[in-house]
Design an enzyme around this catalytic site. Structure first.
Site, short mmCIF file in Angstrom:
data_model
loop_
_atom_site.label_atom_id
_atom_site.label_comp_id
_atom_site.label_asym_id
_atom_site.label_seq_id
_atom_site.Cartn_x
_atom_site.Cartn_y
_atom_site.Cartn_z
N GLN A 101 35.99 50.27 37.84
CA GLN A 101 36.61 48.74 38.08
C GLN A 101 36.67 47.94 36.69
O GLN A 101 37.03 46.80 36.54
CB GLN A 101 35.14 48.01 38.77
CG GLN A 101 34.75 48.57 40.16
CD GLN A 101 33.55 48.21 40.52
OE1 GLN A 101 33.29 47.18 41.20
NE2 GLN A 101 32.58 49.27 40.17
N ASN A 102 36.63 48.83 35.86
CA ASN A 102 36.48 48.23 34.30
C ASN A 102 38.26 48.16 33.90
O ASN A 102 39.16 49.07 34.17
CB ASN A 102 36.00 49.04 33.10
CG ASN A 102 34.44 49.23 33.66
OD1 ASN A 102 34.11 48.50 34.51
ND2 ASN A 102 33.72 50.05 33.08
N HIS A 119 41.01 47.67 39.06
CA HIS A 119 41.30 46.21 38.78
C HIS A 119 42.05 46.02 37.72
O HIS A 119 42.27 44.99 36.98
CB HIS A 119 40.02 45.52 38.30
CG HIS A 119 38.62 45.47 39.41
ND1 HIS A 119 37.40 45.27 39.47
CD2 HIS A 119 39.05 45.23 40.84
CE1 HIS A 119 36.74 45.42 40.67
NE2 HIS A 119 37.80 45.26 41.45
N CYS A 148 57.76 36.01 29.45
CA CYS A 148 58.55 37.35 29.86
C CYS A 148 60.02 36.85 29.18
O CYS A 148 60.48 35.72 28.81
CB CYS A 148 58.62 37.63 31.11
SG CYS A 148 59.89 38.84 31.62
N GLY A 187 26.71 52.59 36.85
CA GLY A 187 27.04 51.22 36.02
C GLY A 187 27.69 50.08 36.80
O GLY A 187 28.41 49.39 36.13
N VAL A 214 20.61 51.40 34.65
CA VAL A 214 19.57 50.98 34.17
C VAL A 214 18.40 50.60 35.03
O VAL A 214 17.26 50.50 34.96
CB VAL A 214 19.62 50.14 33.13
CG1 VAL A 214 20.25 50.92 31.82
CG2 VAL A 214 20.48 48.75 33.29
#
Ligand code: APR
Length: 249
Positions: A101-102, A119, A148, A187, A214
């Site tokens: 997703q990063n 993403h 552009c 994560g 975590v």
């Protein structure tokens, strides 16, 4: 934890098709803040500022924020051990698919090849008019907003809120989900649809879910088979050691 690590390692070694899905938590130890929780971006910034409608209505202000929160942060960020373990598991032929997703490209920088950037990423820019893609060079993003050659406003090739996931990402994920029998979920809170659905889709096919975080997420009580609580870099490093031991047996 040793027993669960060993159990997880057995799943990894015996997997026909091991997949992984990562979220912001895997990059926290690389100095990139997560989105949610105490030090999360959304505790300081309104997520509405990352909606495509805001980008279209206020491209200059939006670009100032994108540069501050993403480009400047990513510039100095380096992959951590968690990214490298996943790259090694791919290289050893164990990990068959990596969905992230990063948007920080750290999996690529760590050497992972078979990555679905669900993403998108900040490496590329895409024209909001002619859809042409260009590289997000430092010179190009100095412009406010970057334009552009057709005169259209360039946006980072990321999925803003209010935008669809690319068809190619959806198809790649669907294909991987059909085969995945063991999934590492690393994560993520699992709160953003449609990415959050992927582990459920895989679970529907009786896959085993190994979660590394975590703290518990929405998956932990619902679909996770083995929950390895801890920092991604430490837990994946320990898991890789167990896997290597089993492979040597
Ligand atoms: N190791 C493992 N997990 C960690 C670590 C760490 N060192 N640090 C934090 N985490 C966990 C948190 O407990 C939390 O479950 O990472 C997760 C981060 O959650 P989010 O910030 O919600 O990130 P993510 O799930 O990737 O967000 C999904 O939301 O805002 C959108 O598009 C954005 O891709 C993002 C999506």
């Amino acid at each position: 934890m040793r027993n669960t690590l060993l159990d997880a390692a057995r799943f990894v070694v015996n997997a026909r098709f091991l997949g992984a899905m990562t979220g912001a938590g895997i990059s926290v130890e690389s100095g990139i803040p997560p989105f949610r929780g105490e030090n999360g971006l959304w505790s300081k910034y309104d997520p509405g500022l990352f909606d495509i409608s805001y980008f279209k209505s206020s491209p200059v202000e939006s670009w100032r924020l994108l540069k501050k929160l993403f480009y400047e942060t990513f510039q100095s960020a380096k992959p951590n051990e968690a990214h490298y373990v996943l790259a090694r598991l791919e290289e050893e032929g164990l990990l068959k698919s990596l969905i992230t997703q990063n948007i920080d490209s750290l999996h690529h920088i760590a050497g992972s090849r078979n990555v679905v950037e669900y993403h998108g990423n900040t490496r590329e820019l895409i024209c909001t008019t002619c859809k042409k893609r260009t590289e997000a060079t430092p010179q190009k993003i100095e412009e406010l907003p970057p334009l552009c050659e057709c005169g259209g406003v360039l946006k980072p090739n990321i999925v803003f809120f209010g935008e669809e996931i690319s068809l190619s990402a959806l198809l790649k994920v669907q294909k991987a989900a059909n085969f995945t029998d063991v999934l590492l979920v690393v994560g993520t809170t699992g709160e953003v649809f449609p990415a959050s659905f992927i582990p459920f889709e895989v679970k529907k096919r009786d896959a085993r879910i190994i979660e590394i975080n975590v703290k518990p997420s929405r998956y932990t009580e619902e679909i996770t088979d083995i929950f390895l609580q801890g920092k991604a870099s430490e837990v994946l490093y320990e898991l890789e050691k167990e896997v290597d031991t089993l492979l040597k047996l």
